[in-house]
Enzyme design. Structure first.
Site, PDB file in Angstrom:
ATOM      1  N   GLY A  27       0.861  -1.180   0.000  1.00 35.65           N
ATOM      2  CA  GLY A  27       0.000   0.000   0.000  1.00 35.65           C
ATOM      3  C   GLY A  27       0.897   1.229   0.000  1.00 35.65           C
TER       4      GLY A  27
ATOM      5  N   GLY B  31       4.260   0.843   2.107  1.00 36.26           N
ATOM      6  CA  GLY B  31       5.151  -0.152   1.511  1.00 36.26           C
ATOM      7  C   GLY B  31       5.753   0.341   0.206  1.00 36.26           C
TER       8      GLY B  31
ATOM      9  N   PHE C  30     -10.085  20.694   6.155  1.00 35.86           N
ATOM     10  CA  PHE C  30     -10.381  19.363   6.673  1.00 35.86           C
ATOM     11  C   PHE C  30     -10.532  19.433   8.182  1.00 35.86           C
ATOM     12  CE2 PHE C  30     -10.324  14.857   5.523  1.00 35.86           C
ATOM     13  CZ  PHE C  30     -10.607  14.939   4.169  1.00 35.86           C
TER      14      PHE C  30
ATOM     15  N   GLN D 282     -10.431   4.810  15.367  1.00 39.75           N
ATOM     16  CA  GLN D 282     -11.202   5.943  14.888  1.00 39.75           C
ATOM     17  C   GLN D 282     -12.491   5.481  14.216  1.00 39.75           C
ATOM     18  OE1 GLN D 282      -9.771   8.725  11.523  1.00 39.75           O
ATOM     19  NE2 GLN D 282      -9.926   9.941  13.382  1.00 39.75           N
TER      20      GLN D 282
ATOM     21  N   HIS E 251     -15.090   6.819  11.801  1.00 40.44           N
ATOM     22  CA  HIS E 251     -15.269   7.924  10.854  1.00 40.44           C
ATOM     23  C   HIS E 251     -16.729   8.357  10.908  1.00 40.44           C
ATOM     24  CE1 HIS E 251     -15.288  10.359   7.266  1.00 40.44           C
ATOM     25  NE2 HIS E 251     -13.987  10.229   7.171  1.00 40.44           N
TER      26      HIS E 251
ATOM     27  N   LEU F 221     -17.080   4.495   2.858  1.00 39.72           N
ATOM     28  CA  LEU F 221     -16.622   5.805   3.336  1.00 39.72           C
ATOM     29  C   LEU F 221     -17.136   6.968   2.480  1.00 39.72           C
ATOM     30  CD1 LEU F 221     -14.607   7.495   5.112  1.00 39.72           C
ATOM     31  CD2 LEU F 221     -12.930   7.054   3.336  1.00 39.72           C
TER      32      LEU F 221
ATOM     33  N   GLU G  87     -14.453  13.167   4.585  1.00 38.08           N
ATOM     34  CA  GLU G  87     -14.612  14.392   5.352  1.00 38.08           C
ATOM     35  C   GLU G  87     -14.484  15.608   4.428  1.00 38.08           C
ATOM     36  OE1 GLU G  87     -12.455  13.958   8.954  1.00 38.08           O
ATOM     37  OE2 GLU G  87     -11.869  16.048   8.968  1.00 38.08           O
TER      38      GLU G  87
ATOM     39  N   ARG H 261     -12.572  14.144  14.199  1.00 34.70           N
ATOM     40  CA  ARG H 261     -13.484  13.044  13.888  1.00 34.70           C
ATOM     41  C   ARG H 261     -14.130  12.413  15.109  1.00 34.70           C
ATOM     42  NH1 ARG H 261     -10.124  10.117   8.978  1.00 34.70           N
ATOM     43  NH2 ARG H 261     -10.689  11.676   7.425  1.00 34.70           N
TER      44      ARG H 261
ATOM     45  N   HIS I 272     -12.914   2.982  11.177  1.00 35.07           N
ATOM     46  CA  HIS I 272     -12.181   3.483  10.019  1.00 35.07           C
ATOM     47  C   HIS I 272     -10.668   3.317  10.122  1.00 35.07           C
ATOM     48  CE1 HIS I 272     -11.455   5.950   6.549  1.00 35.07           C
ATOM     49  NE2 HIS I 272     -10.802   6.862   7.231  1.00 35.07           N
TER      50      HIS I 272
ATOM     51  N   ARG J  41      -6.811  10.417  15.249  1.00 34.74           N
ATOM     52  CA  ARG J  41      -6.095  10.918  14.077  1.00 34.74           C
ATOM     53  C   ARG J  41      -6.905  12.008  13.383  1.00 34.74           C
ATOM     54  NH1 ARG J  41      -6.453   9.938   8.693  1.00 34.74           N
ATOM     55  NH2 ARG J  41      -7.816   8.123   8.798  1.00 34.74           N
TER      56      ARG J  41
ATOM     57  N   LEU K 268      -2.557   9.648   5.150  1.00 37.22           N
ATOM     58  CA  LEU K 268      -1.776   9.606   3.913  1.00 37.22           C
ATOM     59  C   LEU K 268      -0.411  10.247   4.149  1.00 37.22           C
ATOM     60  CD1 LEU K 268      -4.358  10.316   1.037  1.00 37.22           C
ATOM     61  CD2 LEU K 268      -3.452   8.145   1.842  1.00 37.22           C
TER      62      LEU K 268
END
Lengths: 238, 115, 594
Positions: free
Chosen positions: C15, C18, C118, C239, C241, C251, C254, C285, C352, C397, C403
């Site tokens: 992902g 990695g 955000f 978390q 969401h 999802l 946000e 959140r 989430h 978080r 990300l």
């Protein structure tokens, strides 16, 4: 929608056990919370754990669960159960044109080889600027409809040309990706990319059948991208 | 010889373009002939002979024959490329196609020239 | 039979983290293997929507220090401030790198990267919302994952696609020497013998019944680490969401609220004004999720069962929706059956993100308590992304920081591994004789199990227990029962049975092996949550009253510390939070309000 029995006819083949592939009729009960074909498949697997298929995000962005559903390629997680008529058998086959590993799982090596063959990465040999490379919103908009591809292979495996020449024809997914980089104002390898596709097989095997457009679960249009590549090739020589 | 997948012949665009251009030529020819027929040029041999032997018609009917041959060559070759895999058979079919297209083309030109 | 293959480094997971680590190692010329149980672009990073945080300041003034403040506050002061400073300072660099890799960010008129507001991201130390989230429409994760996979193609990284890592190999000294793995297509077993092992296996959101996570988010790295004696840090913090599609769990970013979307209850009221007068719908959140559950619990939910609230964007111009949130429009149609241009979307808080994980420092090195310090480096072992706990997210978080986390720590884990190998080149340490025992034992048990438990049913039992006993709000008695329940489920996991014994692409076997990992995470979560007798961030319990000394039930005197859960007898240890940043002053403890 309350409880409902779904009838399936599924392509089964496990090379470890079966001498040859066969079709299995199997039923499963789903309830109101099962909205998509993938939900039903998960229930099926709880019933018979030997049914093999790929799945991951279950929301149509990872591209794992491409399969042939009632004769048309699509993603199981986006196929709404309410669109299947009551009592009618749902026929599931692996994506056509690629070797089957097991049940609904195909070997996608050839598909990815073609994707890799178009050099799917940005090529820009200028010294790296300290900040981002600039790109206007209009230039960026050119990439819409191109960068969203999820590599599910629904398109390429719906393409007769790809069935006949999967080793030589890049296929709609690869060509869409090729145009994604040609269209990117930050990429400097347009000429090399066009050279790479100037070939009777790699690009010009596309006969504009447009099966790819019809099946794309993300609503993308590879045929249009292929047309634009040809257009650029023409503009290059005149 | 190792069995490699061979691609990268670096042609194809011209053929693709030619196929479209020759298609347009044939379409124009068809429209002209269709229009002439609707005007009654087919009513007698003399009128037909006069129509076809006029200089503009000689010009575009020659173009049409060349277009047809070229178009057919690419189209038939494409079909072989799609469906026939063994190189030997493919080459033979290509050669036979090319020869018959050239033969037919020459023959058509002879007919046109006889006018 | 296990075939051994030698590499300089092995990365487990392809992902975001990695792939970012792989770029570092491949471009440094090291022989690197990247193992992934799915094709790289199918990893769950692909589903991230709203953006990645970086104080580029493209639309308005911004500063990494403000970002750092927001992150510390968001973490409810449980985040380690050295790691948070490191991440926020590195943000611009890693985002610009992505742009250079070719990521198709949206653009502003001046050609720079588009940024949107955000939740929890504010300017000037918490004053008002700031545009900090760098976005590619609402497909940022997809664009990012593909751009990084593409960069890896350029770097000629060696991928092992559809290989499932099974267990960590450690020798008697505790050094990590690689992993065992199964090639799914053939069922063959291999050992990847490496000088550096980097875990980037993602989270384990599938321990909950209702989750935004993909089927593959089964906490494989956490499970492998736990079985090898590595503790898991802060696992009680999960978390929820605020906006998962009601019923489907899919999802809704946000970013929808960032673009102006509003949450409404059954009376049509914009209820977030009451809970967070300043940030409103863009509060952190955990705050929004709790407000939603409170509304629902007090009977102001929508629908026939009054069990969801509405996310309304009908007041936004249709062009904005179709340009900035096209994927959301699609998801609402597909999974909620509503046209978001005309109708509000039914949403409900949904599991989430896993804030905890394998404990690391900000260099991506795995650290465990030892004789000399509470953070002793485990030689040869690195972790990054959701599976790791650096800890930058602490108890909660902020959106877009995940990300960023995977970019910054994927890169730093890669860099640390490269530095270690280049600065002190050593040959491979020899594999211990018992290197494969745990793997062979597990597989043998699974293949020979008779009259066992169904994998599907056991997994459901686990998910239902987690949902009921460790949800958005937590209750002392429910947590106590939850521990008992999850330990019972664990017994079933130890006797799962599969009917399918084929060697070829046996997904039943894969699911059973994944459940072995999930249950470790579930147990760690329940045990750690039961033990933490305070409310902090995403962990809120009924027996932690709101008093002046303990605002909102947060008990800094006794509980300003990280939990460390060990699989061995479900032992818990604690270690202190690092309140000292690298260069700036400590962001002092304070009541959290938005």
């Amino acid at each position: 929608m309350t409880k409902r029995i779904l009838k399936f006819n599924i392509y089964r083949y496990d090379p470890d056990v079966d001498r040859k592939p066969y079709l299995q009729d199997i039923e499963v009960e789903v309830d109101a919370t099962d909205r998509k074909l993938l939900d039903a498949l998960v229930k099926l697997k709880a019933k018979d754990d030997s049914i093999a298929f790929r799945r991951s995000c279950r929301e149509g962005v990872c591209g794992s669960d491409g399969m042939n559903i009632n004769g048309t390629n699509g993603l199981a997680c986006l196929a709404d159960l309410s669109t299947f008529p009551d009592g009618k058998t749902i026929v599931l086959r692996p994506l056509p044109g690629l070797p089957v590993i097991r049940d609904l799982i195909v070997d996608m090596t050839q598909f990815f080889k073609q994707y890799h063959s178009i050099k799917p990465y940005l090529i820009n040999n200028d010294p790296l600027p300290e900040r981002e490379r600039l790109q206007s919103p209009e230039e960026r908009e050119e990439l819409n409809g191109l960068y969203e591809c999820i590599l599910c292979a629904c398109c390429s495996t719906a393409c007769p040309t790809f069935w006949w020449n999967p080793d030589k024809f890049v296929g709609p997914a690869g060509l869409l990706a090729a145009y994604r980089f040609i269209a990117d104002t930050r990429d400097q390898a347009t000429n090399e990319r066009l050279d790479n596709l100037e070939d009777p097989y790699r690009l010009f095997r596309c006969h504009t059948i447009m099966n790819c457009v019809e099946v794309c679960p993300k609503g993308l249009n590879p045929t249009k991208a292929i047309g634009k590549i040809k257009d650029m090739m023409v503009r290059r020589i005149i | 010889m190792v069995n490699r997948k061979l691609v990268g012949a670096h042609y194809g665009l011209i053929d693709w373009l030619v196929q479209r251009i020759t298609g347009v030529v044939m379409a124009v020819f068809t429209v002209v002939v269709g229009f002439a027929l609707s005007e009654g040029v087919g009513s007698s041999y003399e009128r037909w002979y006069g129509f076809m032997s006029s200089t503009p018609m000689r010009f575009i009917s020659f173009l049409c024959i060349v277009s047809l041959c070229w178009h057919a060559w690419i189209g038939v070759r494409d079909t072989w490329m799609d469906y026939v895999q063994p190189a030997g058979i493919k080459l033979t079919l290509h050669v036979l196609t090319l020869l018959s297209v050239i033969g037919c083309g020459g023959w058509a030109v002879q007919i046109l020239w006889r006018l | 039979m296990i075939t051994v293959r030698k590499f300089d480094a092995v990365i487990v997971g392809a992902g975001g983290a990695g792939l970012r680590a792989a770029i570092q190692l491949s471009e440094a010329g090291l022989k690197t293997a990247v193992l992934s149980k799915v094709f790289p672009t199918r990893s769950h990073t692909v589903a991230a929507q709203g953006g990645v945080a970086a104080s580029l300041g493209n639309s308005e003034e911004d500063h990494w220090h403000w970002h750092m403040y927001d992150t510390v506050k968001g973490s409810d002061w449980l985040g380690d401030q050295d790691a948070i400073e490191f991440m926020c300072r590195k943000a611009n660099e890693v985002v610009i790198e992505l742009e250079h890799y070719g990521m198709p960010f949206d653009r502003l008129d001046n050609g720079r990267i588009y940024q949107r507001p955000f939740g929890g991201h504010m300017s000037n130390f918490g004053e008002k919302p700031v545009r900090r989230s760098c976005a590619a429409a609402d497909r940022t994760g997809h664009a990012m994952l593909h751009a990084m996979y593409q960069r890896n193609i350029k770097a000629n990284t060696q991928f092992f696609v559809e290989w499932l890592a099974l267990d960590l190999i450690r020798d008697a000294e505790g050094d990590v020497l690689g992993v065992t793995a199964m090639e799914m297509e053939t069922g063959d077993l291999y050992a990847f013998h490496a000088k550096a092992t980097i875990f980037a296996t993602g989270g384990a959101g599938r321990i909950y019944y209702s989750s935004t996570n993909a089927f593959i988010n089964t906490g494989d790295g956490a499970g492998m680490a736990a079985r090898a004696g590595i503790p898991l840090e802060d696992m009680e913090f999960w978390q929820f969401h605020p906006t998962g599609v009601a019923g489907a769990g899919v999802l809704i970013t946000e970013g929808v609220r960032g673009e102006g979307g509003i949450l409404r209850n059954s009376q049509g009221e914009r209820f977030m004004e009451r809970y967070a007068p300043n940030a409103k719908d863009l509060a952190s959140r955990d705050v929004v999720s709790r407000a939603m559950v409170t509304e629902i619990n007090e009977g102001r939910g929508c629908g026939p069962n009054k069990d969801f609230v509405l996310l309304d964007i009908t007041h936004l111009p249709p062009e904005t929706i179709m340009k900035r949130l096209p994927g959301i429009h699609e998801i609402a149609l597909q999974f909620a059956g509503v046209d978001a241009l005309r109708e509000p979307i039914p949403v409900v808080p949904t599991c989430h993100y896993q804030m905890g994980g394998i404990p690391t420092n900000f260099k991506g090195q795995v650290v465990v308590p030892g004789k000399r310090s509470q953070n002793e480096i485990v030689p040869g072992f690195y972790a990054a992304g959701e599976c790791a706990c650096a800890s930058v997210h602490g108890a909660n978080r902020l959106g877009t920081n995940s990300l960023l986390d995977l970019l910054v720590f994927g890169k730093s884990a890669g860099e640390s591994a490269v530095d270690e190998m280049k600065q002190s080149p050593k040959p491979h340490k020899e594999l211990p004789t018992d290197a494969f025992d745990r793997t062979l034992e597990r597989l043998n048990r699974l293949n020979t199990q008779k009259d066992g438990a169904s994998v599907h049913e056991t997994q459901l039992a686990m998910q239902r227990s987690m949902q009921k006993h460790a949800g958005v709000f937590r209750f002392a008695d429910l947590l106590k029962q939850g521990v008992q329940k999850i330990l019972e489920v664990q017994k079933d996991v130890e006797r799962t049975e599969i009917k399918d014994k084929s060697q070829v692409f046996n997904t039943a076997r894969v699911e059973a092996l994944e459940l072995d990992n999930l249950i470790e995470v579930a147990v760690a979560t329940m045990v750690s949550a039961e033990a933490r007798k305070e409310s902090r961030g995403a962990h809120v319990r009924d027996d932690a009253p709101d008093t002046p000394e303990r605002p909102d039930g947060r008990d800094d005197v006794n509980w300003l510390k990280h939990s460390l859960w060990f699989k061995d007898e479900n032992r818990l240890e604690y270690k202190s939070v690092n309140l000292r940043p690298l260069t700036v002053d400590t962001i002092a403890l304070k009541k959290r309000a938005y």
